[in-house]
Design an enzyme around this catalytic site. Sequence first.
Site, mmCIF file in Angstrom:
data_model
loop_
_atom_site.group_PDB
_atom_site.id
_atom_site.type_symbol
_atom_site.label_atom_id
_atom_site.label_comp_id
_atom_site.label_asym_id
_atom_site.label_seq_id
_atom_site.Cartn_x
_atom_site.Cartn_y
_atom_site.Cartn_z
ATOM 1 N N TRP A 29 8.022 4.948 3.013
ATOM 2 C CA TRP A 29 7.710 4.130 4.117
ATOM 3 C C TRP A 29 6.822 2.866 3.712
ATOM 4 O O TRP A 29 5.788 2.926 4.478
ATOM 5 C CB TRP A 29 6.980 4.907 5.204
ATOM 6 N N THR A 60 5.716 -0.527 3.509
ATOM 7 C CA THR A 60 5.909 -1.660 4.014
ATOM 8 C C THR A 60 5.746 -2.849 3.076
ATOM 9 O O THR A 60 5.097 -2.999 2.332
ATOM 10 C CB THR A 60 4.778 -2.031 5.188
ATOM 11 N N GLY A 80 13.100 -5.313 34.195
ATOM 12 C CA GLY A 80 14.356 -4.445 34.638
ATOM 13 C C GLY A 80 15.303 -4.544 33.605
ATOM 14 O O GLY A 80 15.131 -4.346 32.517
ATOM 15 N N ARG A 107 11.038 -14.583 39.260
ATOM 16 C CA ARG A 107 12.164 -13.636 39.551
ATOM 17 C C ARG A 107 11.796 -13.265 41.209
ATOM 18 O O ARG A 107 10.752 -12.656 41.199
ATOM 19 C CB ARG A 107 12.182 -12.355 38.586
ATOM 20 N N GLY A 142 1.875 12.876 4.899
ATOM 21 C CA GLY A 142 1.823 11.763 5.939
ATOM 22 C C GLY A 142 0.362 11.816 6.589
ATOM 23 O O GLY A 142 -0.497 11.354 5.751
ATOM 24 N N GLU A 157 -3.381 11.525 17.218
ATOM 25 C CA GLU A 157 -4.003 12.850 17.139
ATOM 26 C C GLU A 157 -5.081 12.776 15.995
ATOM 27 O O GLU A 157 -6.050 13.316 16.160
ATOM 28 C CB GLU A 157 -3.088 14.029 16.796
ATOM 29 N N SER A 169 1.978 7.226 1.635
ATOM 30 C CA SER A 169 2.795 8.269 2.118
ATOM 31 C C SER A 169 3.737 8.863 1.217
ATOM 32 O O SER A 169 4.518 8.261 0.281
ATOM 33 C CB SER A 169 3.371 7.820 3.434
ATOM 34 N N PHE A 188 0.686 -1.072 -0.020
ATOM 35 C CA PHE A 188 -0.055 0.056 -0.086
ATOM 36 C C PHE A 188 0.751 1.117 0.136
ATOM 37 O O PHE A 188 1.639 1.589 0.739
ATOM 38 C CB PHE A 188 -0.828 -0.144 1.283
ATOM 39 N N GLU A 242 -1.196 3.978 9.972
ATOM 40 C CA GLU A 242 -2.562 3.855 9.658
ATOM 41 C C GLU A 242 -3.467 4.849 10.592
ATOM 42 O O GLU A 242 -4.664 4.722 11.003
ATOM 43 C CB GLU A 242 -3.266 2.458 10.076
HETATM 44 C C1 LIG Z 1 7.079 1.483 10.307
HETATM 45 C C2 LIG Z 1 6.390 2.214 9.331
HETATM 46 C C3 LIG Z 1 5.633 1.511 8.306
HETATM 47 C C4 LIG Z 1 4.734 2.121 7.593
HETATM 48 N N1 LIG Z 1 4.168 1.596 6.356
HETATM 49 C C5 LIG Z 1 3.550 2.504 5.329
HETATM 50 C C6 LIG Z 1 2.908 1.757 4.201
HETATM 51 O O1 LIG Z 1 3.276 0.735 4.099
HETATM 52 N N2 LIG Z 1 2.272 2.671 3.370
HETATM 53 C C7 LIG Z 1 2.321 4.047 3.439
HETATM 54 O O2 LIG Z 1 1.529 4.740 2.568
HETATM 55 N N3 LIG Z 1 2.797 4.742 4.582
HETATM 56 C C8 LIG Z 1 3.565 3.876 5.802
HETATM 57 N N4 LIG Z 1 3.938 4.398 6.828
HETATM 58 C C9 LIG Z 1 3.762 6.051 6.763
HETATM 59 C C10 LIG Z 1 2.719 6.170 7.970
HETATM 60 O O3 LIG Z 1 1.348 5.953 7.457
HETATM 61 C C11 LIG Z 1 3.008 7.728 8.442
HETATM 62 O O4 LIG Z 1 4.103 7.703 9.318
HETATM 63 C C12 LIG Z 1 1.948 8.081 9.273
HETATM 64 O O5 LIG Z 1 0.627 8.361 8.444
HETATM 65 C C13 LIG Z 1 2.222 9.525 9.946
HETATM 66 O O6 LIG Z 1 2.685 10.463 8.946
HETATM 67 P P1 LIG Z 1 4.044 11.168 8.990
HETATM 68 O O7 LIG Z 1 5.128 10.220 9.561
HETATM 69 O O8 LIG Z 1 4.435 11.914 7.883
HETATM 70 O O9 LIG Z 1 3.835 12.050 10.259
HETATM 71 P P2 LIG Z 1 3.386 13.768 10.064
HETATM 72 O O10 LIG Z 1 1.831 13.645 9.559
HETATM 73 O O11 LIG Z 1 4.227 14.578 9.895
HETATM 74 O O12 LIG Z 1 2.834 13.841 11.996
HETATM 75 C C14 LIG Z 1 3.887 13.917 12.620
HETATM 76 C C15 LIG Z 1 3.101 14.304 14.200
HETATM 77 O O13 LIG Z 1 2.336 15.350 14.141
HETATM 78 C C16 LIG Z 1 0.914 15.047 14.257
HETATM 79 N N5 LIG Z 1 -0.144 15.822 13.733
HETATM 80 C C17 LIG Z 1 -0.181 15.952 12.276
HETATM 81 N N6 LIG Z 1 -1.143 16.720 11.818
HETATM 82 C C18 LIG Z 1 -1.895 17.005 12.976
HETATM 83 C C19 LIG Z 1 -2.850 17.898 13.547
HETATM 84 N N7 LIG Z 1 -3.644 18.241 12.530
HETATM 85 N N8 LIG Z 1 -3.284 18.008 14.681
HETATM 86 C C20 LIG Z 1 -2.539 17.497 15.611
HETATM 87 N N9 LIG Z 1 -1.183 16.628 15.496
HETATM 88 C C21 LIG Z 1 -1.224 16.585 14.104
HETATM 89 C C22 LIG Z 1 1.102 13.393 14.367
HETATM 90 O O14 LIG Z 1 -0.324 13.007 15.026
HETATM 91 C C23 LIG Z 1 2.219 13.017 14.593
HETATM 92 O O15 LIG Z 1 2.441 13.120 16.115
HETATM 93 C C24 LIG Z 1 4.693 3.759 7.657
HETATM 94 C C25 LIG Z 1 5.372 4.487 8.829
HETATM 95 C C26 LIG Z 1 6.051 3.494 9.517
HETATM 96 C C27 LIG Z 1 6.753 4.217 10.765
#
Ligand SMILES: Cc1cc2nc3c(=O)[nH]c(=O)nc-3n(C[C@H](O)[C@H](O)[C@H](O)COP(=O)(O)OP(=O)(O)OC[C@H]3O[C@@H](n4cnc5c(N)ncnc54)[C@H](O)[C@@H]3O)c2cc1C
Length: 386
Positions: free
Chosen positions: A155, A157, A335, A263, A130, A363, A125, A122, A359
């Site tokens: 990112w 998967t 621990g 333990r 994000g 927030e 991103s 899928f 997913e």
């Molecule tokens: C191990 C891993 C596997 C992944 N696999 C996939 C995949 O298969 N396919 C895919 O498409 N993506 C994948 N992702 C991406 C993942 O979906 C995104 O990391 C996730 O949606 C968050 O987006 P971002 O990392 O850009 O964080 P950001 O969107 O930049 O957010 C950063 C922080 O800001 C907060 N934030 C953002 N907007 C707001 C708001 N309006 N109000 C308050 N807080 C906010 C968020 O909650 C977060 O804490 C993967 C990520 C990881 C770590």
Amino acid sequence: MRLPLSEPHLRQFQAFQAFTSQHITPHAGAWDRAQYIPESLISLLGQHGYLGANVPEQSVGQGWDSLTYGLLHEAIGAGCSSVRSLLTVHGMACHATARWATRSVREQVLPRLACGDLIGAFALSEATAGSDAQNVQLMATRQDNHYLLNGTKQWITFGQRADVFVVFGRMQQGHTAFLVDRDTPGLSIEPLSDLLGTRASMLARLHFQDARVPAEHLLGREGFGHHYVLTSTLDWGRFSVAWGSVGILQAALDTVLEHTRTREQYGSPLASHQLVQRHLTEMAVKLHSARLLCYQAALSRDRRDPQHLTDTLLAKYQASNFAAEAAHTAVHLLGAKGCLPDFPAERLWRDAKVAEIIEGTPEILQMQIARQLQDGYGQGIFEGAL
Ligand SMILES: Cc1cc2nc3c(=O)[nH]c(=O)nc-3n(C[C@H](O)[C@H](O)[C@H](O)COP(=O)(O)OP(=O)(O)OC[C@H]3O[C@@H](n4cnc5c(N)ncnc54)[C@H](O)[C@@H]3O)c2cc1C
């Protein structure tokens, strides 16, 4: 926690647990360190029908109900979140193909996804998209009988391993989704490594440079990408991660119960100290609450209850949050041993953090759930009661 499972559901859950104990749990630490899931395990998942869990029977899948699907993801998630991640993204690709692909693509691709001959992933991103999924910049332009895709996904998967990708792009008509073959000319795949958690989930960055995708690989219609294809596909992903988080909670509690029984400190087992008992109780309550939310989400999906999308948001939000807290407590109660790779606690803790982020972060889910409350979610919850 004893869910009121029917005899067939219980038997299937026990089979999923036995599979996990035999083929996954003993190797999960090594796969995490090697950042790799072996082909032999992927073949076994296919042979057992687990890769066709949500593929309809007429396309040679299992067509399991949502509860069975969830129980599979709990059992596997207790053993290894990276394998659960494979099931998550593959299941999302299966759903998008079954629901939104053209008939000819569906007939060619779906039976091969169902048996694991093809692995799906899928790709939403991007660097600028994000949480704000509307902001995808990958451009899709129609030319004769194909589309040209330009942009980069990150990112992704199992991007290192997948054969087909559900890809979201931007067109004049709006967001549009495609099913893209790995060997599409103009698509190159760059492995990503050394993430905090789900380290064996073989992430990749996908580069599209005038990648030519046949027109019949459109999913839904031009402009249907966000509101239709993405919404329904993400729902499957959230449902999977919610149940996988219950698996993490169960594994964390099992690890801690074993350790605190054996333990001894201050002349008696840790489990007999009252402050430790408080931790155990809190972990158990979190496990049971998360499992009940997931159960509710499964029932409402199978009943086609219009509130099922929100039930899944609640389940994913709370189960991943509780899993992160419980895994933190597990490291704490072990621990120094909690800091070693020889025990699963530290891996559970890293994997649970990822489950919170993917997913939909907490927030983003809070905002979505709050919007559903404004729209009347939860009203009539006692309907049918005395
Ligand atoms: C191990 C891993 C596997 C992944 N696999 C996939 C995949 O298969 N396919 C895919 O498409 N993506 C994948 N992702 C991406 C993942 O979906 C995104 O990391 C996730 O949606 C968050 O987006 P971002 O990392 O850009 O964080 P950001 O969107 O930049 O957010 C950063 C922080 O800001 C907060 N934030 C953002 N907007 C707001 C708001 N309006 N109000 C308050 N807080 C906010 C968020 O909650 C977060 O804490 C993967 C990520 C990881 C770590």
